[in-house]
Write an enzyme that holds these catalytic residues in place. Structure first.
Site, mmCIF file in Angstrom:
data_model
loop_
_atom_site.group_PDB
_atom_site.id
_atom_site.type_symbol
_atom_site.label_atom_id
_atom_site.label_comp_id
_atom_site.label_asym_id
_atom_site.label_seq_id
_atom_site.Cartn_x
_atom_site.Cartn_y
_atom_site.Cartn_z
ATOM 1 N N SER A 202 0.889 -1.230 -0.051
ATOM 2 C CA SER A 202 0.007 0.193 -0.028
ATOM 3 C C SER A 202 0.928 1.483 0.150
ATOM 4 C CB SER A 202 -0.982 -0.072 1.496
ATOM 5 O OG SER A 202 -1.380 1.146 1.395
ATOM 6 N N TYR B 145 -2.200 0.222 9.910
ATOM 7 C CA TYR B 145 -2.422 -0.304 8.703
ATOM 8 C C TYR B 145 -1.262 -0.301 8.067
ATOM 9 C CZ TYR B 145 -3.814 -1.157 3.927
ATOM 10 O OH TYR B 145 -3.725 -1.532 2.593
ATOM 11 N N LYS C 196 1.926 -3.122 6.634
ATOM 12 C CA LYS C 196 2.172 -3.223 5.107
ATOM 13 C C LYS C 196 3.460 -3.194 4.939
ATOM 14 C CE LYS C 196 -1.738 -4.201 3.109
ATOM 15 N NZ LYS C 196 -1.868 -5.601 2.228
#
Length: 326
Positions: free
Chosen positions: A117, A141, A145
């Protein structure tokens, strides 16, 4: 030989599955259906319902289907919510990736394309993000990643001298939109396109969070990329890995110029035929003015290209949503 798509019943994963088939490769899907839909898996594609946190299940699936590589799309993808659910996010994105790599090593599967991402960059203070832009994730998040990328890197180093050294690449991208199949659409309650569509279908007026940013029209600018193009890049990466060709550890799937939220809203009105003037709401804390990435490296190696206009992206998404019904 086949390719395992983790999260293959989700919005992006289901497009990857279709692109694999179109490219002459054989897909196998594993998905726990926490956010995916069994109906998104094409008829005839082997589907294993279960979690990639279940190592035995993953290893059995890899062996049973003679898998040569994995396209790892499964994950918890809600950056904002990850702040409230960090432990869940790390379990789904970090521990699951570790278990997947462990199962791959046990089953002698040595190729993996990781769905990363642009959240790994956080809020970079540059006009155009490249793969070398410093990483400073601003949410659990984004951190998860980046750790996933580190896991691939470290396992690649650890297995470099083995009979089956891990070959890998990570694809970093921003806002995935549109539809390449009218039976598959974005069902996320957090993404801009489905949020606007559901607001319009309910007869309400969509909102823009802040119109005083340092951009041409005052609204945030981001990369918006068509899901079908994203899927093609995953397949190109898989083919490059299986063919033993050189590959970079990471690629940005960026547009190079971006679109503003107001431009998206204008396209929504044009395509849907529903005239509206967006309400202006307060800024969201931490939202940067602009995050746009270069896709030059991916264009060189993976044939990456932006093949759709903003109206095309909205039109395909709108058609798929309407085909789904109420």
């Amino acid at each position: 030989m086949s390719w395992l798509v983790t999260g293959g019943a989700g919005y992006i994963g289901a497009h990857v599955v279709r692109a694999l088939t179109a490219g002459g490769l054989v897909p196998v899907v594993i998905d726990d259906l926490s956010s995916g839909h069994a109906s998104f898996v094409p008829e005839g594609v082997p589907f294993v319902q279960g979690s990639i946190l279940d190592r035995a299940l993953v290893e059995d699936t890899l062996r049973a289907h003679h898998v040569e590589g994995v396209i790892h799309v499964a994950g918890y993808k809600y950056a904002g919510v990850s702040v409230q659910r960090p432990l869940h996010t790390y379990a789904q994105n970090v521990e699951a990736t570790r278990i997947l790599l462990e199962a791959m090593q046990a089953a002698d599967v040595s190729n993996i394309v990781f769905s990363s991402s642009a959240a790994v960059y956080g809020t970079p203070d540059v006009d155009l993000v490249t793969e070398d832009t410093p990483k400073a994730p601003a949410s659990p998040y984004g951190e998860s990643k980046l750790i996933g990328e580190w896991l691939l890197r470290d396992q690649g180093i650890a297995t470099a001298g083995s009979e089956h050294p891990l070959r890998h690449t990570s694809l970093r991208y921003f806002n995935v939109v549109g539809s390449g199949d009218p039976t598959v659409y974005d069902t996320s309650p957090h993404n801009l396109f489905p949020v606007v569509f559901e607001t319009l279908l309910a007869g309400r007026t969509p909102r823009i969070n802040g119109d005083d940013y340092n951009t041409l029209d005052g609204t945030n600018m981001r990369d918006y990329v068509h899901v079908a193009d994203i899927a093609l890049a995953h397949i190109a990466a898989a083919q490059r890995l299986s063919g033993g060709e050189p590959i970079e550890p990471a690629y940005n799937l960026g547009s190079g110029d971006g679109l503003s939220v107001r431009q998206i809203m204008d396209a929504m009105a044009r395509v849907t035929g529903i005239a509206f003037t967006p309400e202006i709401a307060p800024r969201r804390p931490g939202d940067p003015d602009r995050i746009v990435a270069s896709g030059e490296l991916a264009a060189r190696d993976l044939g990456w290209a932006m093949r759709s206009s903003v109206d095309d992206m909205v039109q395909t998404a709108w058609d798929a949503r309407r085909a789904a019904g109420a």
